[in-house]
Design a protein around this motif. Sequence first.
Motif, PDB file in Angstrom:
ATOM      1  N   THR A   1       0.832  -1.201   0.000  1.00  0.00           N
ATOM      2  CA  THR A   1       0.000   0.000   0.000  1.00  0.00           C
ATOM      3  C   THR A   1       0.872   1.259   0.000  1.00  0.00           C
ATOM      4  OG1 THR A   1      -1.631  -1.218   1.289  1.00  0.00           O
ATOM      5  CG2 THR A   1      -1.887   1.180   1.204  1.00  0.00           C
ATOM      6  N   LEU A   2       1.927   1.232   0.809  1.00  0.00           N
ATOM      7  CA  LEU A   2       2.806   2.404   0.867  1.00  0.00           C
ATOM      8  C   LEU A   2       3.529   2.605  -0.456  1.00  0.00           C
ATOM      9  CD1 LEU A   2       3.979   4.732   2.460  1.00  0.00           C
ATOM     10  CD2 LEU A   2       5.821   3.231   3.193  1.00  0.00           C
ATOM     11  N   LEU A   3       4.009   1.507  -1.037  1.00  0.00           N
ATOM     12  CA  LEU A   3       4.722   1.628  -2.318  1.00  0.00           C
ATOM     13  C   LEU A   3       3.812   2.227  -3.379  1.00  0.00           C
ATOM     14  CD1 LEU A   3       6.755  -1.699  -2.416  1.00  0.00           C
ATOM     15  CD2 LEU A   3       7.616   0.621  -2.092  1.00  0.00           C
ATOM     16  N   ASP A   4       2.562   1.780  -3.405  1.00  0.00           N
ATOM     17  CA  ASP A   4       1.607   2.328  -4.377  1.00  0.00           C
ATOM     18  C   ASP A   4       1.421   3.823  -4.156  1.00  0.00           C
ATOM     19  OD1 ASP A   4       1.359  -0.180  -5.342  1.00  0.00           O
ATOM     20  OD2 ASP A   4      -0.597  -0.596  -4.454  1.00  0.00           O
ATOM     21  N   ARG A   5       1.323   4.217  -2.908  1.00  0.00           N
ATOM     22  CA  ARG A   5       1.126   5.627  -2.582  1.00  0.00           C
ATOM     23  C   ARG A   5       2.329   6.459  -3.014  1.00  0.00           C
ATOM     24  NH1 ARG A   5      -2.328   8.696  -2.766  1.00  0.00           N
ATOM     25  NH2 ARG A   5      -3.643   7.129  -1.769  1.00  0.00           N
ATOM     26  N   ILE A   6       3.536   5.917  -2.768  1.00  0.00           N
ATOM     27  CA  ILE A   6       4.740   6.646  -3.172  1.00  0.00           C
ATOM     28  C   ILE A   6       4.788   6.790  -4.690  1.00  0.00           C
ATOM     29  CG2 ILE A   6       7.262   6.493  -3.297  1.00  0.00           C
ATOM     30  CD1 ILE A   6       7.181   5.186  -0.511  1.00  0.00           C
ATOM     31  N   ALA A   7       4.406   5.699  -5.360  1.00  0.00           N
ATOM     32  CA  ALA A   7       4.450   5.707  -6.818  1.00  0.00           C
ATOM     33  C   ALA A   7       3.473   6.740  -7.388  1.00  0.00           C
ATOM     34  CB  ALA A   7       4.132   4.316  -7.361  1.00  0.00           C
ATOM     35  N   ASP A   8       2.329   6.877  -6.768  1.00  0.00           N
ATOM     36  CA  ASP A   8       1.338   7.824  -7.279  1.00  0.00           C
ATOM     37  C   ASP A   8       0.675   8.571  -6.126  1.00  0.00           C
ATOM     38  OD1 ASP A   8      -0.648   9.265  -8.409  1.00  0.00           O
ATOM     39  OD2 ASP A   8      -1.712   7.574  -9.303  1.00  0.00           O
ATOM     40  N   PRO A   9       1.229   9.741  -5.782  1.00  0.00           N
ATOM     41  CA  PRO A   9       0.730  10.491  -4.617  1.00  0.00           C
ATOM     42  C   PRO A   9      -0.701  10.972  -4.783  1.00  0.00           C
ATOM     43  CG  PRO A   9       2.868  11.311  -5.351  1.00  0.00           C
ATOM     44  CD  PRO A   9       2.359  10.395  -6.423  1.00  0.00           C
ATOM     45  N   HIS A  10      -1.220  10.976  -6.010  1.00  0.00           N
ATOM     46  CA  HIS A  10      -2.563  11.518  -6.217  1.00  0.00           C
ATOM     47  C   HIS A  10      -3.637  10.449  -6.257  1.00  0.00           C
ATOM     48  CE1 HIS A  10       0.227  14.596  -7.870  1.00  0.00           C
ATOM     49  NE2 HIS A  10      -0.518  15.347  -7.084  1.00  0.00           N
ATOM     50  N   MET A  11      -3.224   9.223  -6.064  1.00  0.00           N
ATOM     51  CA  MET A  11      -4.209   8.151  -6.089  1.00  0.00           C
ATOM     52  C   MET A  11      -5.263   8.373  -5.007  1.00  0.00           C
ATOM     53  SD  MET A  11      -3.482   4.131  -5.870  1.00  0.00           S
ATOM     54  CE  MET A  11      -1.753   4.487  -5.699  1.00  0.00           C
ATOM     55  N   LEU A  12      -6.444   7.857  -5.247  1.00  0.00           N
ATOM     56  CA  LEU A  12      -7.508   7.976  -4.259  1.00  0.00           C
ATOM     57  C   LEU A  12      -7.116   7.256  -2.970  1.00  0.00           C
ATOM     58  CD1 LEU A  12      -9.799   9.548  -5.374  1.00  0.00           C
ATOM     59  CD2 LEU A  12     -11.181   7.473  -5.431  1.00  0.00           C
ATOM     60  N   ARG A  13      -7.450   7.853  -1.866  1.00  0.00           N
ATOM     61  CA  ARG A  13      -7.151   7.238  -0.569  1.00  0.00           C
ATOM     62  C   ARG A  13      -7.804   5.860  -0.445  1.00  0.00           C
ATOM     63  NH1 ARG A  13     -10.439   7.634   3.554  1.00  0.00           N
ATOM     64  NH2 ARG A  13     -11.368   9.590   2.914  1.00  0.00           N
ATOM     65  N   ALA A  14      -7.055   4.898   0.025  1.00  0.00           N
ATOM     66  CA  ALA A  14      -7.567   3.532   0.114  1.00  0.00           C
ATOM     67  C   ALA A  14      -7.622   3.055   1.562  1.00  0.00           C
ATOM     68  CB  ALA A  14      -6.691   2.587  -0.696  1.00  0.00           C
TER      69      ALA A  14
END
Lengths: 345, 345
Positions: free
Chosen positions: A303-316
């Motif tokens: 989850t953290l890696l995904d967030r780092i990869a795309d900071p604008h992704m919808l909150r999960a």
Amino acid sequence: MKKPKLATVAAQAGVSVATASQVLRGTGRISEQTRKRVLAAADDLNYVPDARAVAMRSGVNREIGLVIHEISNPLNAEVMSGVCDLLESEGFLVSVLDSRDSAERQRRHLEAFIRSSRSGLIWVPAADTPSDEVDLLANHRMPTVTFLRRLPNSPFDHVGIEDAAAISAAVNHLADLGHQRIAYLGGIATFGVRVDRLAGYHRTLSERSPFGPIVWDCEDNKRSGLDAMIALKNAHPDVTAVVCNGDMVAIGATQGLLRMGLRPGPDLSIVGFDDIQDAAVTTPPLTTMTIRPYQLGRRLARTLLDRIADPHMLRAVTMVPAELVCRDTTAPPAPPARRLAMAGR
Amino acid sequence: MKKPKLATVAAQAGVSVATASQVLRGTGRISEQTRKRVLAAADDLNYVPDARAVAMRSGVNREIGLVIHEISNPLNAEVMSGVCDLLESEGFLVSVLDSRDSAERQRRHLEAFIRSSRSGLIWVPAADTPSDEVDLLANHRMPTVTFLRRLPNSPFDHVGIEDAAAISAAVNHLADLGHQRIAYLGGIATFGVRVDRLAGYHRTLSERSPFGPIVWDCEDNKRSGLDAMIALKNAHPDVTAVVCNGDMVAIGATQGLLRMGLRPGPDLSIVGFDDIQDAAVTTPPLTTMTIRPYQLGRRLARTLLDRIADPHMLRAVTMVPAELVCRDTTAPPAPPARRLAMAGR
DNA sequence: CCAGTCCGATAAAACGATTTAGCACAGTGA
DNA sequence: TCACTGTGCTAAATCGTTTTATCGGACTGG
């Protein structure tokens, strides 16, 4: 005698720092001859690049922080293993800080992570976390995933446990065995974890039992569980089953029963929560809700890696299920309360 | 929208970066008026200095690393508390890395610490640490203190436990109670800890008992202790007392006895080592050697601070004593081996 | 012989802070 | 008026890297 820097290597190889850098990074057009010279020089001096300078120039860090409310908690330890394995395999260094549930210590840790521009944060908030910590992290655009305890109005990704459903399953299990007077033991009142679990308890109890709820507070460790179990049993002698907020409390509770000369299971049923490693080793082995902590840690890291990869992704917000593991601390209720030959202490 | 830097603050306050820096650091000659303007601007932008840049320019870090063989070990957790409290009060940030007793993982961690120029390292070496790790650290002048496990030919400061004396005390305690057939359970063979403890066991046993030593290996966790105790008792039914290499093993061993229908203490005496928090809460409470882990952590931190302050100081090896805590798992041997009413499992 | 193309290497500009030397100006004493 | 002394501020160098733009030379094709 001093620490060799890139310039030292370059000088020894008879090239410029730019060339040396390109050789070491593997970029640019470099002849085989000079490449060898530079490599030899670097090896000779056993040169190690300064991570701070690298990070400063190239902007990224590959260091992530883990701030946790209690490092010695066995559940956390297993989750951390999962987190570290995944992140390390992606080339991150993960360093752990223990807040010991103190908001002040936690504040210092978070600020330190911000100052050193860690590339991400996995965080189990301390029990008395003030709401402006969220702003602190959010203002500095720190990619953050909370775990276990969800903060009010949190803008961060979160990984948690389906608490209400899990406790429902526990209560249903006990009701299926024939229990009706079922108490809830443990937990810190402030947090969602406890609120959600209690909700599951209240709802399912009202469906399955004619008797009202009994909720007994205690801290999350074995000693408290032990004392609380004894107090609870004295206050409510007709209770035949107890659902615990965590395995530490549950194990403490079984010890409490043993000291009162009661047999966990036959004399009073106990269900734990978390399935820490100890749960299978205590005597008797603990019936509990398991959450596969290692796998959960991996999901957290992902989850953290995904967030780092795309900071604008919808909150999960991800909720993982807990499953019942039947061991020996649950059994049908026994009408007469027999006493054990070997009295405790 | 981007992270504010010193230049941003300076611009907003209408001064130069140099001035802004001096205000924030409290150095130099600055008028009250501009000081206020800068402070206001910094606060307004909520500016946080970049630790990497600061460290690079001023050369120091105030970050220390803790590399430990098993983060979830309760003993380590308490030691870590002591270490962190002292170092944090001195303004250091301490980040913990878990090698999980893997030399490869440990190597990565050590290299990362060297790259990022941590100002010091507290280290419990993994079981299979190769000897060149020592050179790696020594070459880079990393102030290092090892704990618990001493490496061969180590040039580093070390804090350890008076293992031989402690085990002697344990064996003497059992002999005083009247035990003669005393076994030793647990430990990883490679390390000095185990060697020293066994030496104490052999020496004292030969002084106090006509019977030879019985040494039984197992891993350092409850599950292994449980299994090993059962195996040991089957192989040597006449053993009346067991000295364990650690509390985890000892607690596992008591569980093993319970499952065999034996009472720890009256039927077979057990002494642990470490006095982890669980030791006082198990049923029955464990007799063990206590080492005041929190205080030990503080001493460890102090040793590292001294080393950082003066890198040329003579290497110091500090041994702390362990004391016997009598609880309920030791008792005089009972001539007939009674069976307990409540059979185990 | 000149223009164009590649190749290999480098100088110099970042990154974000601290620190040193020095500048402009006001006040002071002779 | 001049020399001197503080005072308040700033320009510029520095830490150890990476990266970009450039440069000299060799080779190629017309």
